[in-house]
Design a protein around this motif. Structure first.
Motif, short mmCIF file in Angstrom:
data_model
loop_
_atom_site.label_atom_id
_atom_site.label_comp_id
_atom_site.label_asym_id
_atom_site.label_seq_id
_atom_site.Cartn_x
_atom_site.Cartn_y
_atom_site.Cartn_z
N UNK A 1 95.79 38.66 122.57
CA UNK A 1 95.63 39.98 121.95
C UNK A 1 95.19 39.77 120.51
N UNK A 2 94.16 40.51 120.11
CA UNK A 2 93.64 40.44 118.75
C UNK A 2 93.67 41.84 118.15
N UNK A 3 94.19 41.93 116.93
CA UNK A 3 94.27 43.20 116.22
C UNK A 3 93.55 43.05 114.88
N UNK B 1 81.93 43.36 117.53
CA UNK B 1 82.65 43.25 118.81
C UNK B 1 83.01 44.61 119.39
N UNK B 2 83.18 45.63 118.54
CA UNK B 2 83.65 46.93 119.01
C UNK B 2 82.52 47.95 119.18
N UNK C 1 88.73 39.53 126.21
CA UNK C 1 87.42 39.94 125.70
C UNK C 1 87.22 41.45 125.77
N UNK C 2 88.20 42.16 126.29
CA UNK C 2 88.07 43.61 126.46
C UNK C 2 88.48 44.36 125.21
N UNK C 3 87.61 45.25 124.76
CA UNK C 3 87.91 46.12 123.62
C UNK C 3 88.75 47.28 124.13
N UNK C 4 89.98 47.37 123.65
CA UNK C 4 90.90 48.42 124.07
C UNK C 4 90.67 49.69 123.28
N UNK C 5 90.36 49.54 122.00
CA UNK C 5 90.20 50.69 121.12
C UNK C 5 91.21 50.61 120.01
N UNK D 1 97.16 42.60 130.22
CA UNK D 1 97.69 41.37 129.63
C UNK D 1 97.72 40.22 130.66
N UNK D 2 97.98 40.57 131.90
CA UNK D 2 98.03 39.56 132.95
C UNK D 2 96.65 39.01 133.28
N UNK D 3 95.64 39.81 132.99
CA UNK D 3 94.26 39.36 133.25
C UNK D 3 93.87 39.76 134.61
#
Length: 85
Positions: free
Chosen positions: A4-6, A47-48, A61-65, A83-85
């Motif tokens: 997770x990246x913030x 990236x967003x 790699x998914x942009x959550x928002x 999170x589990x992929x």
């Protein structure tokens, strides 16, 4: 578990709220403070898809928002699946 990246700033209340949710769930994350590292802001925007507001959150790699989207995933029970992929 997916990383997770913030992307956030030090003073953003939405960033604090998003990080509080992750912390309450014991979800580790990497945080980039775009107000201290301008190159990270450019990276975040690329990236967003050009978004400039913070937080911008990625799971794998998914942009959550942003914060609202993160909480919506949690309410729908989809956060664990991502999170589990």
């Amino acid at each position: 578990m997916q990383p997770v990246t913030v992307y956030s700033t030090r003073v953003c209340p939405y960033c604090m709220r998003a990080k509080a949710l992750l912390q309450s769930r014991h979800i580790a994350y990497t945080e980039y403070l775009v107000d201290q590292e301008p190159a990270r802001r450019v990276e975040m925007q690329q990236k967003s898809g050009g978004r400039r507001s913070v937080p911008q959150i990625f799971i794998g790699d998914r942009h959550v928002g942003g914060c609202d989207e993160l909480y919506a995933l949690e309410r729908r029970g989809e956060l664990d699946r991502l999170l589990a992929g």
